[in-house]
Design a protein around this motif. Structure first.
Motif, PDB file in Angstrom:
ATOM      1  N   MET A 216      -6.845   3.359  -0.576  1.00 40.90           N
ATOM      2  CA  MET A 216      -5.543   3.022   0.004  1.00 40.90           C
ATOM      3  C   MET A 216      -4.621   2.696  -1.160  1.00 40.90           C
ATOM      4  O   MET A 216      -5.045   2.026  -2.120  1.00 40.90           O
ATOM      5  N   ALA A 217      -3.403   3.171  -1.079  1.00 45.87           N
ATOM      6  CA  ALA A 217      -2.512   3.022  -2.238  1.00 45.87           C
ATOM      7  C   ALA A 217      -1.071   2.856  -1.796  1.00 45.87           C
ATOM      8  O   ALA A 217      -0.691   3.180  -0.672  1.00 45.87           O
ATOM      9  N   TRP A 218      -0.289   2.336  -2.716  1.00 40.43           N
ATOM     10  CA  TRP A 218       1.158   2.249  -2.566  1.00 40.43           C
ATOM     11  C   TRP A 218       1.810   3.072  -3.675  1.00 40.43           C
ATOM     12  O   TRP A 218       1.429   2.950  -4.850  1.00 40.43           O
ATOM     13  N   TYR A 219       2.768   3.881  -3.281  1.00 37.03           N
ATOM     14  CA  TYR A 219       3.605   4.625  -4.208  1.00 37.03           C
ATOM     15  C   TYR A 219       5.049   4.170  -3.984  1.00 37.03           C
ATOM     16  O   TYR A 219       5.374   3.543  -2.978  1.00 37.03           O
TER      17      TYR A 219
ATOM     18  N   THR B  54       0.365  -7.576  -6.147  1.00 42.41           N
ATOM     19  CA  THR B  54      -1.038  -7.685  -5.781  1.00 42.41           C
ATOM     20  C   THR B  54      -1.315  -6.827  -4.554  1.00 42.41           C
ATOM     21  O   THR B  54      -0.659  -7.000  -3.520  1.00 42.41           O
ATOM     22  N   ILE B  55      -2.270  -5.923  -4.675  1.00 42.73           N
ATOM     23  CA  ILE B  55      -2.673  -5.095  -3.539  1.00 42.73           C
ATOM     24  C   ILE B  55      -3.910  -5.709  -2.907  1.00 42.73           C
ATOM     25  O   ILE B  55      -4.785  -6.229  -3.602  1.00 42.73           O
ATOM     26  N   SER B  56      -3.964  -5.667  -1.598  1.00 44.67           N
ATOM     27  CA  SER B  56      -5.137  -6.168  -0.884  1.00 44.67           C
ATOM     28  C   SER B  56      -5.292  -5.370   0.404  1.00 44.67           C
ATOM     29  O   SER B  56      -4.418  -4.589   0.768  1.00 44.67           O
TER      30      SER B  56
ATOM     31  N   THR C 162      -5.699  -2.002   7.274  1.00 42.71           N
ATOM     32  CA  THR C 162      -4.369  -2.339   6.787  1.00 42.71           C
ATOM     33  C   THR C 162      -4.419  -2.650   5.291  1.00 42.71           C
ATOM     34  O   THR C 162      -5.343  -3.304   4.821  1.00 42.71           O
ATOM     35  N   VAL C 163      -3.408  -2.161   4.599  1.00 43.85           N
ATOM     36  CA  VAL C 163      -3.273  -2.449   3.176  1.00 43.85           C
ATOM     37  C   VAL C 163      -1.964  -3.201   2.971  1.00 43.85           C
ATOM     38  O   VAL C 163      -0.970  -2.943   3.663  1.00 43.85           O
ATOM     39  N   TYR C 164      -1.976  -4.137   2.051  1.00 44.08           N
ATOM     40  CA  TYR C 164      -0.821  -4.972   1.769  1.00 44.08           C
ATOM     41  C   TYR C 164      -0.411  -4.825   0.306  1.00 44.08           C
ATOM     42  O   TYR C 164      -1.223  -4.498  -0.556  1.00 44.08           O
ATOM     43  N   LEU C 165       0.856  -5.097   0.065  1.00 49.29           N
ATOM     44  CA  LEU C 165       1.344  -5.170  -1.310  1.00 49.29           C
ATOM     45  C   LEU C 165       2.219  -6.406  -1.421  1.00 49.29           C
ATOM     46  O   LEU C 165       3.318  -6.443  -0.866  1.00 49.29           O
TER      47      LEU C 165
ATOM     48  N   SER D  37      -3.454   0.794  -6.251  1.00 44.73           N
ATOM     49  CA  SER D  37      -4.440   1.408  -5.371  1.00 44.73           C
ATOM     50  C   SER D  37      -5.672   0.517  -5.288  1.00 44.73           C
ATOM     51  O   SER D  37      -5.951  -0.277  -6.195  1.00 44.73           O
ATOM     52  N   ILE D  38      -6.395   0.673  -4.193  1.00 47.11           N
ATOM     53  CA  ILE D  38      -7.637  -0.056  -3.994  1.00 47.11           C
ATOM     54  C   ILE D  38      -8.624   0.884  -3.326  1.00 47.11           C
ATOM     55  O   ILE D  38      -8.321   1.540  -2.337  1.00 47.11           O
TER      56      ILE D  38
END
Length: 115
Positions: free
Chosen positions: A33-36, A67-69, A76-79, A49-50
């Protein structure tokens, strides 16, 4: 897989925001899971990414501030974004990759950091 991102908004420099992205629908085993993010006139870049094993990586520009979790049970993924800078202004997208090779994108959420 449908991804619903939320949490963007307008914040002053130095402030904080938390983005969330919930995955729903038919979900094969999630491996990453990642944030761009994509700023105006720039290419989309990986922010954090995690993996399913819990390995985390960050872009150099956000290390120590973001912080990614994840919540596995909620898919669900958080940033968590702190000490925000005007250069963090962008549309943030979540991305989920499945074991079968699938890659799904959320609709994007706008983060605007004012100076």
């Amino acid at each position: 897989v449908q991804l619903q991102a939320s949490g963007g908004g307008l914040v002053q420099a130095g402030g904080s925001l938390r983005l969330s992205c919930a995955a729903s629908g038919t979900i094969s085993r999630i491996v990453l899971m990642a944030w761009y993010r994509q700023a105006p006139g720039k290419q989309r870049e990986l922010v954090a990414s995690i993996t399913s094993g819990g390995s985390i990586s960050y872009a150099d520009s956000v290390k120590g501030r973001f912080t990614i979790s994840r919540d596995i049970g909620k898919n669900t993924v958080y940033l968590q974004m702190s000490s925000l800078k005007p250069e963090d202004t962008a549309v943030y997208y979540c991305n989920v990759r499945g074991a079968s090779g699938t890659s799904s994108w959320g609709q994007g959420t706008l983060v605007t950091v004012s100076s």
